[in-house]
Design an enzyme around this catalytic site. Structure first.
Site, PDB file in Angstrom:
ATOM      1  N   THR A  44      34.394  39.611  43.008  1.00  0.00           N
ATOM      2  CA  THR A  44      33.981  41.020  43.074  1.00  0.00           C
ATOM      3  C   THR A  44      34.069  41.527  44.517  1.00  0.00           C
ATOM      4  O   THR A  44      34.483  42.674  44.757  1.00  0.00           O
ATOM      5  CB  THR A  44      32.531  41.156  42.567  1.00  0.00           C
ATOM      6  OG1 THR A  44      32.483  40.636  41.245  1.00  0.00           O
ATOM      7  CG2 THR A  44      32.063  42.595  42.576  1.00  0.00           C
ATOM      8  N   HIS A  47      37.547  42.374  45.292  1.00  0.00           N
ATOM      9  CA  HIS A  47      37.918  43.691  44.736  1.00  0.00           C
ATOM     10  C   HIS A  47      37.400  44.808  45.639  1.00  0.00           C
ATOM     11  O   HIS A  47      38.084  45.815  45.858  1.00  0.00           O
ATOM     12  CB  HIS A  47      37.333  43.866  43.336  1.00  0.00           C
ATOM     13  CG  HIS A  47      37.896  42.910  42.325  1.00  0.00           C
ATOM     14  ND1 HIS A  47      39.182  42.456  42.361  1.00  0.00           N
ATOM     15  CD2 HIS A  47      37.323  42.312  41.241  1.00  0.00           C
ATOM     16  CE1 HIS A  47      39.390  41.624  41.356  1.00  0.00           C
ATOM     17  NE2 HIS A  47      38.275  41.513  40.661  1.00  0.00           N
ATOM     18  N   CYS A 105      16.162  44.708  27.931  1.00  0.00           N
ATOM     19  CA  CYS A 105      15.155  44.039  28.772  1.00  0.00           C
ATOM     20  C   CYS A 105      13.940  43.653  27.936  1.00  0.00           C
ATOM     21  O   CYS A 105      13.364  42.586  28.135  1.00  0.00           O
ATOM     22  CB  CYS A 105      14.732  44.962  29.914  1.00  0.00           C
ATOM     23  SG  CYS A 105      15.949  45.047  31.243  1.00  0.00           S
ATOM     24  N   LEU A 268      37.495  37.744  33.323  1.00  0.00           N
ATOM     25  CA  LEU A 268      37.615  39.188  33.065  1.00  0.00           C
ATOM     26  C   LEU A 268      39.069  39.633  33.192  1.00  0.00           C
ATOM     27  O   LEU A 268      39.609  39.652  34.301  1.00  0.00           O
ATOM     28  CB  LEU A 268      36.767  39.959  34.079  1.00  0.00           C
ATOM     29  CG  LEU A 268      35.257  39.797  33.937  1.00  0.00           C
ATOM     30  CD1 LEU A 268      34.545  40.361  35.157  1.00  0.00           C
ATOM     31  CD2 LEU A 268      34.789  40.494  32.674  1.00  0.00           C
TER      32      LEU A 268
HETATM   33  P1  NAD Z   1      39.236  32.920  40.387  1.00  0.00           P
HETATM   34  O1  NAD Z   1      40.076  34.131  40.399  1.00  0.00           O
HETATM   35  O2  NAD Z   1      38.958  32.198  41.667  1.00  0.00           O
HETATM   36  O3  NAD Z   1      39.852  31.857  39.366  1.00  0.00           O
HETATM   37  C1  NAD Z   1      40.718  32.176  38.342  1.00  0.00           C
HETATM   38  C2  NAD Z   1      41.724  31.045  38.219  1.00  0.00           C
HETATM   39  O4  NAD Z   1      42.541  31.295  37.076  1.00  0.00           O
HETATM   40  C3  NAD Z   1      42.653  30.928  39.440  1.00  0.00           C
HETATM   41  O5  NAD Z   1      42.566  29.631  40.005  1.00  0.00           O
HETATM   42  C4  NAD Z   1      44.042  31.211  38.834  1.00  0.00           C
HETATM   43  O6  NAD Z   1      45.072  30.446  39.460  1.00  0.00           O
HETATM   44  C5  NAD Z   1      43.824  30.788  37.379  1.00  0.00           C
HETATM   45  N1  NAD Z   1      44.834  31.302  36.449  1.00  0.00           N
HETATM   46  C6  NAD Z   1      45.647  32.385  36.544  1.00  0.00           C
HETATM   47  N2  NAD Z   1      46.488  32.433  35.493  1.00  0.00           N
HETATM   48  C7  NAD Z   1      46.186  31.380  34.697  1.00  0.00           C
HETATM   49  C8  NAD Z   1      46.718  30.895  33.464  1.00  0.00           C
HETATM   50  N3  NAD Z   1      47.717  31.508  32.835  1.00  0.00           N
HETATM   51  N4  NAD Z   1      46.164  29.765  32.948  1.00  0.00           N
HETATM   52  C9  NAD Z   1      45.166  29.122  33.575  1.00  0.00           C
HETATM   53  N5  NAD Z   1      44.632  29.539  34.749  1.00  0.00           N
HETATM   54  C10 NAD Z   1      45.145  30.651  35.288  1.00  0.00           C
HETATM   55  O7  NAD Z   1      37.883  33.350  39.684  1.00  0.00           O
HETATM   56  P2  NAD Z   1      36.388  32.735  39.589  1.00  0.00           P
HETATM   57  O8  NAD Z   1      35.562  33.238  40.713  1.00  0.00           O
HETATM   58  O9  NAD Z   1      36.418  31.275  39.319  1.00  0.00           O
HETATM   59  O10 NAD Z   1      35.936  33.526  38.278  1.00  0.00           O
HETATM   60  C11 NAD Z   1      36.552  33.227  37.045  1.00  0.00           C
HETATM   61  C12 NAD Z   1      36.675  34.454  36.178  1.00  0.00           C
HETATM   62  O11 NAD Z   1      35.383  34.837  35.730  1.00  0.00           O
HETATM   63  C13 NAD Z   1      37.253  35.686  36.848  1.00  0.00           C
HETATM   64  O12 NAD Z   1      38.099  36.348  35.924  1.00  0.00           O
HETATM   65  C14 NAD Z   1      36.029  36.535  37.133  1.00  0.00           C
HETATM   66  O13 NAD Z   1      36.345  37.901  37.198  1.00  0.00           O
HETATM   67  C15 NAD Z   1      35.189  36.221  35.933  1.00  0.00           C
HETATM   68  N6  NAD Z   1      33.755  36.417  36.072  1.00  0.00           N
HETATM   69  C16 NAD Z   1      33.104  36.876  34.972  1.00  0.00           C
HETATM   70  C17 NAD Z   1      31.733  37.023  34.985  1.00  0.00           C
HETATM   71  C18 NAD Z   1      31.042  37.498  33.769  1.00  0.00           C
HETATM   72  O14 NAD Z   1      29.839  37.783  33.857  1.00  0.00           O
HETATM   73  N7  NAD Z   1      31.692  37.566  32.627  1.00  0.00           N
HETATM   74  C19 NAD Z   1      31.013  36.726  36.149  1.00  0.00           C
HETATM   75  C20 NAD Z   1      31.697  36.247  37.253  1.00  0.00           C
HETATM   76  C21 NAD Z   1      33.074  36.077  37.202  1.00  0.00           C
HETATM   77 ZN    ZN Z   2      16.974  47.120  31.187  1.00  0.00          ZN
END
Ligand code: NAD
Ligand code: ZN
Length: 348
Positions: A44, A47, A105, A268
């Site tokens: 984040t 971004h 909540c 995401l």
């Molecule tokens: P990151 O971007 O460091 O890791 C993502 C990994 O996915 C990278 O190593 C990338 O090389 C790999 N990747 C890309 N294409 C791929 C494919 N085709 N197959 C397999 N792997 C592939 O992210 P992070 O900090 O480890 O976070 C993981 C994900 O979780 C992100 O998408 C982030 O936005 C999301 N996230 C979601 C929440 C939520 O509450 N849902 C919270 C935090 C993070």
């Molecule tokens: Zn609330």
């Protein structure tokens, strides 16, 4: 205590960020001031730094960003009990601030609060020597968790929330995406006694980290599905933890699942994703489950317990920079040649 502090702020609506000097903030009623000893960079923050369309739509500038950290209680606002919150105590914090009164909540689902405010996104965050948070969001540390690990309990919590959403013991698990959250999930799946833990990631650097965390690490473009079928007697894996947000990884995860399998979606996607629901989900009776954030504070108890039980995530923390060298840190993350990157603010 110092009157002024150094912070990394988003000042202009453009890529980049700026080191600024700011007054040390005062904790209001029910809030505490925390001196930040170690912070960590999340996707984040990248971004926000790069000023992508989400950041442009969401942020009101100027803003001190950052929401993963640990530190020490430095001052208490009016109404905060000093016995429960002793100044000097080591702490971290849940930086999703729930409203406490919406329907979510009030039914134990504060993590999907209707009025959620996020530290470092909707109000000043932790890329600074000090940060103010509601006392209710403080997580006290007891000295059993290594300092650098305490700084990343937020993303660890994402991994815990996802990995504990379904039983993993004795089951074959595929983790798509070996970023910090996928890497932490490997450790959790191993500790839970998964029958097999495979991680897929196109990045050789990340695959090396995945191996260090204890997974079989595979390139998604190199016979991933046939290999998984071979390893599971032709059936496929029981569980996919989707930790990349990449459409191809989601489709591969569905193809890798056995009938009746389960996919937990945490990554995401940047855009809507096209899936073959008939072949990929319905005929196979697949369960798809989206997960968001961390349960407050059940996930925090689980995360602390797993760390005490031997979950070792230190291999995924690969780099540390003083806050002033933030540019190098963000460039490194953009290169993909890292795991979790820490930022150390100036210590007063
Ligand atoms: P990151 O971007 O460091 O890791 C993502 C990994 O996915 C990278 O190593 C990338 O090389 C790999 N990747 C890309 N294409 C791929 C494919 N085709 N197959 C397999 N792997 C592939 O992210 P992070 O900090 O480890 O976070 C993981 C994900 O979780 C992100 O998408 C982030 O936005 C999301 N996230 C979601 C929440 C939520 O509450 N849902 C919270 C935090 C993070
Ligand atoms: Zn609330």
């Amino acid at each position: 205590m110092a009157a002024r502090m150094m912070a990394l702020a988003k000042v202009a609506p453009a890529p980049g960020a700026q080191l600024v000097e700011r007054p040390v903030p005062h904790p209001g009623p029910g809030e505490v001031l925390i001196q930040v000893t170690t912070a960590a960079i999340c996707g984040t923050d990248v971004h926000i730094y790069q000023w992508n369309p989400w950041a442009q739509a969401r942020l009101k500038l100027p803003l001190i960003f950052g929401h993963e950290f640990c530190g020490r209680l430095a001052a208490l606002g009016p109404g905060v009990d000093p016995e429960r919150f002793p100044v000097g105590a080591p702490v971290t914090a849940e930086m999703h601030f729930a409203c406490g009164w919406c329907a979510y909540c009030r039914t134990g689902q504060a993590h999907i609060c209707q009025n959620i405010q996020i530290g470092g996104v909707d109000r000043d965050g932790c890329f600074a020597s000090y940060v103010v948070v509601p006392a209710a969001n403080v997580w006290k540390l007891d000295g059993t968790i290594p300092h650098e690990v305490a700084a990343i309990m937020d993303p660890l919590g994402n991994a815990v929330h996802a990995a504990l959403a379904t039983p993993l013991t004795g089951r074959h698990v595929l983790i798509t995406g070996a970023g910090p959250i996928g890497l932490a999930s490997i450790g959790i799946a191993r500790l839970a006694g998964a029958a097999g833990v495979t991680a897929s990631d196109p990045s050789p650097y990340r695959r090396t980290l995945a191996e260090r965390m204890g997974a079989q690490a595979l390139d998604p473009q190199d016979r991933l599905i046939p290999r998984l079928l071979e390893a599971t007697g032709g059936l496929g894996v029981d569980v996919v933890l989707e930790m990349s947000g990449h459409p191809e990884a989601i489709r591969q995860g569905l193809a890798a699942l056995r009938k009746g399998g389960e996919m937990i979606l945490l990554g995401l996607p940047h855009q809507p994703v096209t899936l073959d629901l008939g072949e990929g989900v319905i005929f196979k009776e697949i369960t798809l489950r989206g997960l968001n954030g961390r349960r407050m504070f059940q996930t925090w108890y689980q995360t602390a317990a797993l760390l005490r039980a031997g979950l070792d995530v230190r291999p995924l923390i690969t780099h540390r920079f003083p806050l002033e060298r933030y540019q190098e840190a963000f460039e490194l993350i953009a290169s993909g040649q890292c795991g979790k990157v820490l930022l150390i603010p100036p210590q007063p």
